[in-house]
Design a protein around this motif. Structure first.
Motif: not given
Length: 500
Positions: A64-71, A73-77, A94-98, A106-116
């Motif tokens: 599994a990969v756990i990624t922040d949305m804002r990075l 050089d880009g973002n988790g998407l 995917v971990i997103t801001a509150y 957007q992340a879930l539609k792109a194929g993420a398993f889940d988000y926090l």
């Protein structure tokens, strides 16, 4: 002495820890996630940007990969897109801001398993990671692994039809079943929304876990909270013991909320919190209980219109409508009629103990193809149940369907949708009965005829007549009383004592 060594090579393979990749540019958070995962027995590697993470992914496989949305050089998407294009099997969290629900959707539609959402609750974090790794409370692994294949095939087989619309539905089920994203099944009444929801569950990794179906419109408003979240002994009058709710019953599996649009606003607010927090508080309890439950909901209403009218919460709509799966009405897939009829008749034969399924004559099938089916597949099932009873078995002809000369697509789209004057103005061909102006009266007459014929076939025995057309004795009594049908004959009613 030779048998003992043979299992030993398999033991290490089974104990290999899951390998996870954490991608976050904040060192403190990265360390926090890493420590939490190490305590869970995982092998963890970290990266601080998209390119560094992609380099590690090219070098090795992860569970599994756990990624922040804002990075930086880009973002988790971007990472999600690369994984999808490369056909990689890693599940992505995917971990997103509150409060940024749009990013989560957007992340879930792109194929993420889940988000926090930040700030991340570590209890929730561990629960979501465990779900991604398949570590939900389950039967022994062999049984859990074997369940999905057969059950998934059975679930998909019940979605009869080879039309383009149904192929698209099955394709969507395969896609959405892989993740945790909430699914909203939309379709008219009788289209088979619960079948679709069950198929989503059976094709997913949760297939060996519970599937709990709830009709939101069938629960009294004052009982909703206790039914959904459970209650503690003494929480209210009549609560004589602790009781689990629907969420607890569905733990590890799928909770199907049918007719979600019927929930009152007060309950919508409580449901939203449970979905957001992934935890429920039983009525009368002090603390919350964390739960791993996937939500699949269904409605025949236009929820966007309900939101605009103020009858449905907008934030709950966005939470539920991450992925929408539309089930087409039967009139849009009439090519599937032969397959559907064959499946329904086979099921009726099995339930009724018939030696062979009844078959439709070409004339009967042609007559069905001209009907508009406002009640969709459910109407077709009821119609065939009645036809089997009236035909007496083997062959069902057009006359056994009880459709008369009205109800085809042209009739429903035109005069039946208009006024009585418009209906009366429709020309009637020679020998053809005019369309009914009072549809309910016409349907009552059809039902009365079915009851009379069924009772005549079974010599006035209401129990046997009801069983032949799929009704209980209580239902027969109600319909006979409402329609003024008398049971004549000498058959008696077996099992009538206590039947009321």
């Amino acid at each position: 002495m030779s048998p003992p060594p043979s299992p030993s090579p398999a033991a290490p393979a089974a104990s290999v820890p899951p390998r996870l990749l954490v991608v976050d540019d904040e060192p403190d958070l990265c360390t926090l996630y890493e420590l939490a995962l190490l305590r869970e027995g995982c092998d963890v590697e970290t990266a601080s940007c998209v390119e560094e993470a992609w380099g590690l992914l090219q070098a090795r496989r992860f569970d599994a990969v756990i990624t922040d949305m804002r990075l930086p050089d880009g973002n988790g998407l971007e990472l999600l897109r690369r994984l999808e294009q490369a056909g990689r099997p890693e599940k992505t969290l995917v971990i997103t801001a509150y409060g940024s629900a749009e990013n989560a959707v957007q992340a879930l539609k792109a194929g993420a398993f889940d988000y926090l959402t930040k700030p991340v609750d570590l209890r929730q974090f561990r629960s979501v990671v465990a779900s991604a790794l398949g570590r939900v409370p389950a039967p022994p692994k062999a049984a859990a692994a074997a369940a999905p294949a057969g059950a998934a095939a059975a679930a998909l087989q019940r979605l009869s039809g080879q039309s383009a619309a149904m192929r698209q539905v099955r394709e969507m089920i395969g896609k959405v079943a892989r993740g945790m994203a909430p699914v909203l099944v939309h379709g008219e009444s009788g289209t088979g929304k619960e079948l679709v929801a069950r198929a989503v569950h059976q094709v997913s990794h949760r297939a060996a876990q519970p599937f709990i179906a709830v009709n939101c419109g069938a629960i009294p408003e004052h009982l909703l909270e206790a039914e959904f979240f459970g209650h503690r002994k003494g929480a209210f009058t009549g609560a004589s013991e602790d009781r689990e709710g629907f969420f607890q019953a569905a733990a590890g599996g799928t909770l199907f909320l049918d007719e979600i649009g019927e929930l009152p606003l007060a309950m919508q607010s409580k449901l939203l919190r449970a979905i957001q927090e992934r935890a429920v508080r039983p009525v009368g309890a002090v603390g919350e209980t964390a739960l791993d439950v996937r939500i699949v909901s269904a409605t025949h209403r236009d929820l966007e219109a309900e939101v605009r009218a103020g009858r449905f919460r907008q934030d709950l709509f966005y939470r539920l409508n991450v992925i929408q799966l539309r089930v087409p009405p039967l009139r849009e897939r009439l090519d599937d009629l032969p397959l559907l009829c064959g499946a329904v008749l086979a099921r009726i034969a099995a339930e009724s103990g018939l030696v062979a399924p009844p078959r439709l004559t070409p004339a009967a099938l042609a007559r069905l193809a001209t009907h508009d089916f406002p009640g969709n597949v459910r109407e077709l099932e009821n119609l065939l149940h009645r036809a089997v009873a009236l035909s007496g078995g083997g062959v069902i002809d057009a006359d056994d369907l009880g459709l008369g000369d009205c109800g085809g697509p042209a009739a429903v789209a035109g005069p039946l949708a208009g006024t009585a004057d418009e209906a009366a103005a429709v020309p009637v061909r020679a020998g053809e009965a005019p369309l009914p102006c009072d549809l309910m009266a016409h349907l009552d007459e059809v039902e009365r005829e079915v009851l009379v014929r069924a009772l005549a076939l079974h010599r006035g025995n209401r129990t046997a007549a009801g069983a032949a057309i799929g009704l209980t004795l209580r239902q027969m009594r109600y319909r006979m009383s409402r329609l003024g049908v008398q049971a004549a004959g000498d058959g008696g009613d077996e099992g009538e004592e206590g039947g009321a």
